[in-house]
Design an enzyme around this catalytic site. Sequence first.
Site, PDB file in Angstrom:
ATOM      1  N   ARG A  70       8.051  -7.160  13.768  1.00 59.86           N
ATOM      2  CA  ARG A  70       8.002  -7.911  15.022  1.00 59.86           C
ATOM      3  C   ARG A  70       7.874  -9.406  14.742  1.00 59.86           C
ATOM      4  O   ARG A  70       8.413 -10.229  15.482  1.00 59.86           O
ATOM      5  CB  ARG A  70       6.846  -7.424  15.892  1.00 59.86           C
ATOM      6  CG  ARG A  70       6.842  -8.037  17.299  1.00 59.86           C
ATOM      7  CD  ARG A  70       5.859  -7.346  18.209  1.00 59.86           C
ATOM      8  NE  ARG A  70       6.302  -5.978  18.484  1.00 59.86           N
ATOM      9  CZ  ARG A  70       5.490  -4.932  18.593  1.00 59.86           C
ATOM     10  NH1 ARG A  70       4.188  -5.083  18.445  1.00 59.86           N
ATOM     11  NH2 ARG A  70       5.973  -3.739  18.844  1.00 59.86           N
TER      12      ARG A  70
ATOM     13  N   ARG B  31      -3.094 -14.223  18.341  1.00 55.51           N
ATOM     14  CA  ARG B  31      -2.652 -12.839  18.165  1.00 55.51           C
ATOM     15  C   ARG B  31      -1.733 -12.462  19.322  1.00 55.51           C
ATOM     16  O   ARG B  31      -1.997 -12.782  20.483  1.00 55.51           O
ATOM     17  CB  ARG B  31      -3.854 -11.893  18.121  1.00 55.51           C
ATOM     18  CG  ARG B  31      -3.448 -10.433  18.222  1.00 55.51           C
ATOM     19  CD  ARG B  31      -4.465  -9.478  17.654  1.00 55.51           C
ATOM     20  NE  ARG B  31      -4.332  -8.138  18.202  1.00 55.51           N
ATOM     21  CZ  ARG B  31      -3.324  -7.308  17.965  1.00 55.51           C
ATOM     22  NH1 ARG B  31      -2.310  -7.687  17.201  1.00 55.51           N
ATOM     23  NH2 ARG B  31      -3.307  -6.098  18.510  1.00 55.51           N
TER      24      ARG B  31
ATOM     25  N   GLY C 222      -0.011  -8.889  20.393  1.00 49.91           N
ATOM     26  CA  GLY C 222       0.065  -7.501  19.988  1.00 49.91           C
ATOM     27  C   GLY C 222       0.159  -6.531  21.128  1.00 49.91           C
ATOM     28  O   GLY C 222       0.299  -6.911  22.290  1.00 49.91           O
TER      29      GLY C 222
ATOM     30  N   ASP D 231       0.234   1.477  26.056  1.00 50.20           N
ATOM     31  CA  ASP D 231      -0.235   2.816  26.408  1.00 50.20           C
ATOM     32  C   ASP D 231      -1.293   2.683  27.497  1.00 50.20           C
ATOM     33  O   ASP D 231      -2.035   1.694  27.529  1.00 50.20           O
ATOM     34  CB  ASP D 231      -0.879   3.522  25.208  1.00 50.20           C
ATOM     35  CG  ASP D 231       0.024   3.569  23.994  1.00 50.20           C
ATOM     36  OD1 ASP D 231       0.676   4.604  23.792  1.00 50.20           O
ATOM     37  OD2 ASP D 231       0.074   2.564  23.253  1.00 50.20           O
TER      38      ASP D 231
END
Length: 242
Positions: A24, A86, A88, A209
């Site tokens: 990524r 970050r 993610g 999720d």
Amino acid sequence: MTIHIRAEPGDYAEAVLLPGDPLRARYMAETYLEDVRQVNEERGLLGYTGTWEGRPVSVQGTGMGCPGATIVFEELIQLGCRRLMRVGTSGGLQAQHGIGDLIIALTAVPADSTATHLVENEPHCPTASWELIHGAVHAAKEMNLPMHVGPIVSSDLFYNPIEGQYARWSSRGLLAVEMESAALFTVAALGGVNRVPDVHAGCLLTISDIIMNGVAKRISDEELQAAVDKMTRVALATVTSD
């Protein structure tokens, strides 16, 4: 030259995006940066430097989990990086949130050992830098992107056998669970092992999720790509702003 990031001072920009997945990192760099060059490939943790809208910026994969990622954070600070963001994926913990939603983390509960070891097991609340929080909220608003702003939790476990833990985290108002931010916020607050001043850290997350009532719903590849693109644009606007 640092041990694990085989690079020299000047190879990285002061502003760095930090995806966990090295592939990524490659995608973000090759898609969004101009004049991009690869500056690290040690242990498969790919790193790149280029420009975005004329401003220097780097992208560095960290791998999964606080222990390994902390090595990356420490060495980036040694190399002169001062704005660490970050970017993610995460498991959403609130029923009203949707797959692909953007989260801007304020704090990260350290449900891991790395962050607590860094402060000698004393009570500590790993917290993002206000200027990056504020900048990310502003950038998301400018792009008309919905967002959720609040606390998250960093866990040692992806496959978690602890019954009811996600529900307990949800009931306490935590927005999402991921695996690296508590250590990132703590390392930045300390300025790394060399106690470098003015190191700033932030975290943007895509909900990949939803974890509710023991049932996990997973994002599709197409939805994930679209959400990551939006998150990347917010992150780039944030770390390169004055």
